[in-house]
Design an enzyme around this catalytic site. Structure first.
Site, PDB file in Angstrom:
ATOM      1  N   LYS A 104      -7.217  91.456  50.572  1.00 46.84           N
ATOM      2  CA  LYS A 104      -7.649  92.828  50.577  1.00 46.84           C
ATOM      3  C   LYS A 104      -6.982  93.614  49.585  1.00 46.84           C
ATOM      4  CE  LYS A 104      -4.839  94.970  52.339  1.00 46.84           C
ATOM      5  NZ  LYS A 104      -3.331  94.958  52.409  1.00 46.84           N
ATOM      6  N   TYR A 187      -7.378  99.130  56.546  1.00 48.53           N
ATOM      7  CA  TYR A 187      -7.510  98.614  57.678  1.00 48.53           C
ATOM      8  C   TYR A 187      -8.310  99.576  58.663  1.00 48.53           C
ATOM      9  CZ  TYR A 187      -4.499  94.633  56.651  1.00 48.53           C
ATOM     10  OH  TYR A 187      -3.983  93.510  56.113  1.00 48.53           O
TER      11      TYR A 187
END
Ligand code: NDP
Length: 332
Positions: A104, A187
């Site tokens: 990510k 996140y």
């Protein structure tokens, strides 16, 4: 695949995350193992070779990388490079006929995400993201509460993720794509998406004042944003490179649930209006990689596919647009 039926993984980029998390996790996996390494730093090779018994024929650099095509030991390539390099290496891995895990954020633009997804489709290989929290029991519990609604509908969410201090490529927009939003705020975006099971429809955002404008000359130091979800659910999020924060909290009509810390590799804790959550500690990275190996073997989709990473990049870009313009940005 080796004699024990485990799929071979090549780690690309032997930085902190590969060295301290992924390689150790690959000693605990049941369906995949560390078969190969790709590094631009020859000085790292001996240590890795010795520690993990990797044969010379399975050691590559960024120039020789495409030769993995001829190497049957490698089934999966795991891209663990600075964000701006993800697209190039995912595409090269796909063209070498290998399944891919990409860290990510998936890439720094939506166009790159499209190219990555297309390259994997054309090559007939699977693409997944390094979204380890989709395999972590406390975060899975937030997903369950969102789905089964024991406290009624969610009304609002608060998500915070920040650390104090960073360095290197993460401060360089050309390699990171942005600041803590790309690295840590993602996140919060993920947490809100999987807790609600919904997609945000609009966003407003405000950059935090810089305490060190020289250090943070190319990226934000901190940022707060609000995502509007369907059913009038609002998610207030904050990220920073100068403040420790780690929380995911959701308020519902008849109760609430909270994780804190929410996004760490271990030690996640949770409680709700019904009391303390109690789940076993697991190795998130081992679970994540094993699930992808099983998905490949079983020919089923990954729960964390390229499309999920692409949607996050769309949202991250909308947040930056809202920050830059001061406007409410709708997410199509
Ligand atoms: P590091 O800086 O520790 O490592 C990156 C590695 O990439 C370097 O060690 C180097 O490996 C290689 N590299 C190749 N080109 C460059 C370049 N131009 N500049 C710097 N490094 C380069 O980063 P991390 O390991 O912390 O992060 C890597 C990726 O993993 C990022 O996308 C990050 O977002 C993600 N990540 C995900 C986490 C998660 O929980 N899912 C946690 C931490 C990171 P070599 O010397 O072998 O070539």
């Amino acid at each position: 695949m080796n004699a024990q039926g485990k799929l071979g993984i090549a780690l690309v980029g032997l930085g902190e995350y590969s060295e301290k998390q992924l390689a150790p996790a690959l000693q605990e996996t049941n369906h995949c193992y560390l078969a190969a390494i790709v590094t631009g730093t020859p000085g790292k090779v001996d240590k890795w070779k010795g520690k993990y018994k990797i044969p010379d024929k399975n050691i590559y650099n960024y120039k020789s990388f495409d030769a993995i095509k001829e190497n049957p030991d490698i089934d999966i390539v795991y891209i663990v490079l600075p964000n701006a390099l993800h697209a190039e290496y995912v595409i090269r891995a796909a063209r070498a006929g290998k399944h891919v895990i990409c860290e990510k954020p998936m890439a720094i633009t939506v166009e790159e995400c499209d190219q990555m997804i297309t390259a994997c489709e054309e090559a007939g290989v699977m693409l997944s993201l390094g979204y380890r929290l989709h395999f972590e029991p406390y975060n899975l519990e937030m997903m369950r509460l969102g789905k089964e609604k024991p406290f009624g509908n969610w009304l609002s969410i608060t998500a915070e993720n920040g650390i104090q201090g960073t360095s290197g490529w993460r401060l360089d927009k050309s390699l990171a794509g942005g600041g803590p939003l790309m690295d840590l705020g993602i996140y919060c975006v993920q947490g809100c998406r999987y807790t609600t099971g919904m997609e945000p429809i609009a966003v407003t955002a405000k950059e935090a004042a810089k305490t060190d404008p020289e250090k943070f000359r190319s990226v934000e130091e901190g940022l707060s944003w609000v995502m509007e979800f369907p059913d009038n659910i609002k998610a207030a999020c904050t990220t920073s490179y100068s403040k420790e924060m780690n929380k995911l909290r959701a308020e519902a009509e008849n109760g609430w649930a909270e994780l804190g810390p929410a996004y760490e590799y271990s030690g996640i804790k949770g409680q709700s209006s019904q009391g303390k959550m109690e789940f076993p500690e697991i190795n998130q990275q081992a679970k994540q990689m094993d699930d992808f190996a099983q998905a490949i073997k079983d020919k089923r989709p990954s729960p964390v596919p390229g499309e999920m990473g692409r949607q996050d990049v769309i949202i991250l870009q909308a947040i930056y647009k809202a920050m830059a313009t001061g406007q409410r940005i709708e997410i199509g």
